[in-house]
Design a protein around this motif. Structure first.
Motif, PDB file in Angstrom:
ATOM      1  N   TYR A 431       0.828  -1.072   0.159  1.00  0.00           N
ATOM      2  CA  TYR A 431       0.012   0.079  -0.109  1.00  0.00           C
ATOM      3  C   TYR A 431       0.890   1.121  -0.198  1.00  0.00           C
ATOM      4  CZ  TYR A 431      -2.682   3.887   2.193  1.00  0.00           C
ATOM      5  OH  TYR A 431      -3.131   5.267   2.499  1.00  0.00           O
ATOM      6  N   HIS A 432       1.793   1.384   1.154  1.00  0.00           N
ATOM      7  CA  HIS A 432       2.830   2.348   0.997  1.00  0.00           C
ATOM      8  C   HIS A 432       3.656   2.597  -0.382  1.00  0.00           C
ATOM      9  CE1 HIS A 432       1.505   3.623   5.049  1.00  0.00           C
ATOM     10  NE2 HIS A 432       1.829   2.229   5.458  1.00  0.00           N
ATOM     11  N   TRP A 446      -6.051  10.913  -3.850  1.00  0.00           N
ATOM     12  CA  TRP A 446      -6.426  10.665  -2.572  1.00  0.00           C
ATOM     13  C   TRP A 446      -6.048   9.378  -2.049  1.00  0.00           C
ATOM     14  CZ3 TRP A 446     -10.022   7.112  -0.269  1.00  0.00           C
ATOM     15  CH2 TRP A 446     -10.606   7.328   1.023  1.00  0.00           C
ATOM     16  N   ALA A 447      -5.799   9.059  -0.716  1.00  0.00           N
ATOM     17  CA  ALA A 447      -5.327   7.901  -0.223  1.00  0.00           C
ATOM     18  C   ALA A 447      -5.841   7.813   1.354  1.00  0.00           C
ATOM     19  CB  ALA A 447      -4.003   7.706  -0.100  1.00  0.00           C
ATOM     20  N   LEU A 453      -7.055   2.563   0.841  1.00  0.00           N
ATOM     21  CA  LEU A 453      -7.576   2.849  -0.588  1.00  0.00           C
ATOM     22  C   LEU A 453      -6.689   3.961  -1.026  1.00  0.00           C
ATOM     23  CD1 LEU A 453     -11.660   3.024   0.214  1.00  0.00           C
ATOM     24  CD2 LEU A 453     -10.054   1.234  -0.751  1.00  0.00           C
ATOM     25  N   VAL A 454      -6.536   3.871  -2.347  1.00  0.00           N
ATOM     26  CA  VAL A 454      -5.510   4.846  -2.850  1.00  0.00           C
ATOM     27  C   VAL A 454      -6.640   5.243  -4.321  1.00  0.00           C
ATOM     28  CG1 VAL A 454      -3.407   5.236  -4.328  1.00  0.00           C
ATOM     29  CG2 VAL A 454      -3.692   3.816  -2.264  1.00  0.00           C
ATOM     30  N   ILE A 455      -6.606   6.430  -4.904  1.00  0.00           N
ATOM     31  CA  ILE A 455      -7.215   6.853  -6.268  1.00  0.00           C
ATOM     32  C   ILE A 455      -6.161   7.627  -6.701  1.00  0.00           C
ATOM     33  CG2 ILE A 455      -9.070   8.318  -7.011  1.00  0.00           C
ATOM     34  CD1 ILE A 455     -10.693   7.573  -4.751  1.00  0.00           C
ATOM     35  N   VAL A 456      -5.917   7.218  -8.122  1.00  0.00           N
ATOM     36  CA  VAL A 456      -4.928   7.940  -8.882  1.00  0.00           C
ATOM     37  C   VAL A 456      -5.739   8.383 -10.299  1.00  0.00           C
ATOM     38  CG1 VAL A 456      -3.105   6.700  -8.177  1.00  0.00           C
ATOM     39  CG2 VAL A 456      -4.173   5.939 -10.249  1.00  0.00           C
ATOM     40  N   ASN A 457      -5.231   9.508 -10.874  1.00  0.00           N
ATOM     41  CA  ASN A 457      -6.108   9.997 -12.254  1.00  0.00           C
ATOM     42  C   ASN A 457      -5.969   8.731 -13.193  1.00  0.00           C
ATOM     43  OD1 ASN A 457      -3.475  10.365 -13.505  1.00  0.00           O
ATOM     44  ND2 ASN A 457      -3.332  12.436 -12.598  1.00  0.00           N
ATOM     45  N   GLU A 458      -6.678   9.172 -14.334  1.00  0.00           N
ATOM     46  CA  GLU A 458      -6.738   8.077 -15.606  1.00  0.00           C
ATOM     47  C   GLU A 458      -5.644   7.853 -16.067  1.00  0.00           C
ATOM     48  OE1 GLU A 458     -10.190   7.144 -19.070  1.00  0.00           O
ATOM     49  OE2 GLU A 458      -9.790   9.195 -18.235  1.00  0.00           O
ATOM     50  N   GLU A 459      -4.810   9.037 -16.203  1.00  0.00           N
ATOM     51  CA  GLU A 459      -3.649   9.005 -16.930  1.00  0.00           C
ATOM     52  C   GLU A 459      -2.399   8.329 -16.294  1.00  0.00           C
ATOM     53  OE1 GLU A 459      -5.245  11.818 -15.933  1.00  0.00           O
ATOM     54  OE2 GLU A 459      -6.167  12.354 -18.168  1.00  0.00           O
ATOM     55  N   GLY A 460      -2.620   8.212 -14.901  1.00  0.00           N
ATOM     56  CA  GLY A 460      -1.502   7.730 -14.119  1.00  0.00           C
ATOM     57  C   GLY A 460      -1.837   6.279 -13.910  1.00  0.00           C
ATOM     58  N   HIS A 461      -3.028   5.546 -14.278  1.00  0.00           N
ATOM     59  CA  HIS A 461      -3.105   4.136 -14.194  1.00  0.00           C
ATOM     60  C   HIS A 461      -2.112   3.176 -14.729  1.00  0.00           C
ATOM     61  CE1 HIS A 461      -4.959   0.168 -13.624  1.00  0.00           C
ATOM     62  NE2 HIS A 461      -5.394   0.189 -14.816  1.00  0.00           N
ATOM     63  N   GLU A 462      -1.894   3.441 -16.145  1.00  0.00           N
ATOM     64  CA  GLU A 462      -1.035   2.532 -16.754  1.00  0.00           C
ATOM     65  C   GLU A 462       0.415   2.551 -15.856  1.00  0.00           C
ATOM     66  OE1 GLU A 462       0.226  -0.331 -19.369  1.00  0.00           O
ATOM     67  OE2 GLU A 462      -1.932   0.306 -18.730  1.00  0.00           O
ATOM     68  N   ALA A 463       0.821   3.693 -15.496  1.00  0.00           N
ATOM     69  CA  ALA A 463       2.061   3.818 -14.958  1.00  0.00           C
ATOM     70  C   ALA A 463       2.223   3.085 -13.541  1.00  0.00           C
ATOM     71  CB  ALA A 463       2.397   5.163 -14.531  1.00  0.00           C
ATOM     72  N   VAL A 464       1.009   3.144 -13.008  1.00  0.00           N
ATOM     73  CA  VAL A 464       1.077   2.256 -11.637  1.00  0.00           C
ATOM     74  C   VAL A 464       1.288   0.998 -11.909  1.00  0.00           C
ATOM     75  CG1 VAL A 464      -0.386   1.787  -9.792  1.00  0.00           C
ATOM     76  CG2 VAL A 464      -0.143   4.249 -10.447  1.00  0.00           C
ATOM     77  N   ARG A 465       0.288   0.353 -12.971  1.00  0.00           N
ATOM     78  CA  ARG A 465       0.353  -1.062 -13.303  1.00  0.00           C
ATOM     79  C   ARG A 465       1.705  -1.485 -13.866  1.00  0.00           C
ATOM     80  NH1 ARG A 465      -1.736  -4.546 -17.223  1.00  0.00           N
ATOM     81  NH2 ARG A 465      -1.675  -3.081 -18.933  1.00  0.00           N
TER      82      ARG A 465
END
Length: 486
Positions: A431-432, A446-447, A453-465
């Motif tokens: 998580y951290h 938001w976290a 729970l962690v919320i990232v913007n749509e553009e950042g989802h692929e980078a997190v994945r």
């Protein structure tokens, strides 16, 4: 860890207007800039067109144009704000092709425009027209022409505001096609008014007519017709509007010949102006047309607020500080427009009563109507007694105007945007790690450490994945995150 697509609120309000906010945006000039440079140059060569274009220019642009024509330059302003305004108007003249900038930065007037404008200025608006004036035979005009002209224009508005079989049959196929292509209506068999159609109904008469004419010109371009061939007779007719305004002028004494040498698009234009009510033709065989007072709408720059033609209109609406609305009219069209943002409660023979409520205004806002348009409509249609007592602005109580704006602001508090929410982390370290990575990349919205729970913007989802895959691979775990979209 699993991820799902959701909508998260953003602090920035959404831009709910789809129109330009420029103070000097003129529909005719905007249209002129949108046509082919070759056609625009042909218009600058015609005296009637060049004279009319000058009339439509903002005041500062007119001054710059005159200075360039007679002096070849214009003085610089000392005031910073005025200098900025002049630069904006110079940019407008450059886009219209009226002025050109040399390689050394010097501004010069277009020779074709200078020649045609000076010719028109010396002869006058009426003299540069190729229309032939005739003395009227009373039988060719008929009675109640002005009343019939207003009825023709109302037919077009009723087609939008009160869709019915009767109102549909009252307008031409060209008007139906025009409204459909302008996105004012939708549907074929059953006509439905769109958001842009609602906004059109709340415009002032001058803006309504100019909007309609510009959409007609766009329709002519889509048909492949020579646009200059259509605009020139239109402008020549509009320039005659001064004859309607002149004190003591009797329209029934003058008429103008319909030139049989005109092309079919030009004859179609004349029939369309007849449908708008700006000219009157009793019978085609008479071979003449008459001017009506509605023509003055097209002779007015629609960017000028509170024009004389709109001030002279006989308003019918009284709004009280308790939000009660009194409409002293029996016109179904006017009542239908007022009902767009008012909850109507009583209906009498010559008066209707309603209330402006939060629900009625929110209903109008959901159709794309803005608070500014509602306020502008109520002020433009205020009863003369209200205007005489409180003035053109305070004729609508300030408390009512402010509350309408506040109701609009309620809908702007949140702007929904797509985002990804991550949950079901396998450990605290996981998580951290995601939180740190998202913060470093600036994609964290938001976290919550308690709920993990962690919320990232749509553009950042692929980078997190991709980061998650790399971190799992480095630890020897080939498993990847479970991702679902909603």
């Amino acid at each position: 860890m699993s991820a799902s697509l959701s909508s998260a609120p953003s602090e920035a309000p959404a831009n709910t207007t789809g129109v330009s906010s420029s103070r000097h945006s003129c529909l005719f000039l905007d249209f002129l800039m949108s046509i082919k440079p070759k056609d625009r140059q042909r218009m600058l060569q015609k005296p009637s067109c060049s004279f009319f274009i000058y009339r439509m220019l903002p005041a500062i642009a007119q001054q710059v144009t005159i200075q360039l024509i007679w002096k070849g330059s214009f003085p610089k302003a000392d005031d910073v704000e005025l200098t900025k305004s002049i630069e904006e108007q110079v940019e407008l003249l450059l886009k219209l092709g009226i002025a050109h900038k040399a390689t050394d930065g010097k501004l010069t007037i277009d020779n074709d425009y200078k020649r045609s404008y000076m010719y028109a200025a010396m002869l006058g608006a009426a003299s540069i027209s190729s229309l032939v004036l005739e003395t009227n035979d009373e039988k060719r005009r008929g009675k109640d022409v002005e009343k019939k002209a207003v009825e023709r224009w109302d037919c077009i508005l009723r087609y939008l505001a009160l869709p019915s079989e009767e109102n549909t049959e009252a307008v031409s196929d060209t008007t139906k096609d025009l409204f459909r292509k302008a996105n004012f209506t939708s549907g074929e068999s059953r006509i439905e008014i769109t958001t842009f159609g609602f906004q059109f109904l709340l415009l002032s008469p001058v803006k309504q007519m100019w909007t309609y004419v510009i959409e007609y010109l766009k329709l002519e371009i889509s048909k492949g017709n020579d646009i200059v061939e259509v605009i020139e007779p239109l402008i020549q007719i509009v320039l005659l509007a001064n004859r309607v305004k002149v004190a003591g002028f009797k329209a029934e004494k003058e008429c103008y010949q319909i030139d049989e040498q005109w092309t079919q698009p030009q004859h179609d234009l004349l029939n369309h102006l007849r449908e708008l009510g700006v000219i009157f033709i009793r019978k085609r065989k008479d071979g003449v047309f008459f001017l009506t007072h509605l023509l003055t709408h097209l002779a007015t720059n629609e960017t000028i607020d509170d024009t004389s033609s709109e001030k002279a209109s006989n308003g019918k609406v009284i709004v009280e500080t308790n939000f009660r609305v009194y409409a002293y009219t029996s016109s179904l069209l006017q009542l239908a427009i007022i009902a767009l943002f008012t909850e109507m409660t009583y209906r009498f023979t010559d008066m209707s009563v309603g209330m402006i409520t939060r629900e009625s205004v929110r209903g109008a806002l959901q159709h794309g109507i803005t608070a500014a348009q509602i306020i502008s409509f109520l002020r433009a249609n205020a009863h003369p007694q209200c205007v005489a007592t409180s003035g053109p602005v305070n004729c609508l109580p300030i408390t009512v105007a402010d509350q309408i704006r506040l109701w609009e602001d309620e809908r702007r508090r949140m702007d929904l945007k797509d985002a990804y929410i991550y949950s079901h982390f396998e450990s605290d370290d996981e998580y951290h790690g995601v939180v740190r990575y998202a913060q470093e990349r600036g994609i964290l919205l938001w976290a919550n450490p308690q709920q993990k729970l962690v919320i990232v913007n749509e553009e950042g989802h692929e980078a997190v994945r991709q980061w998650y895959k790399r971190s799992k691979g480095a630890s020897g775990d080939s498993g990847g995150p479970s991702t679902s979209s909603a």
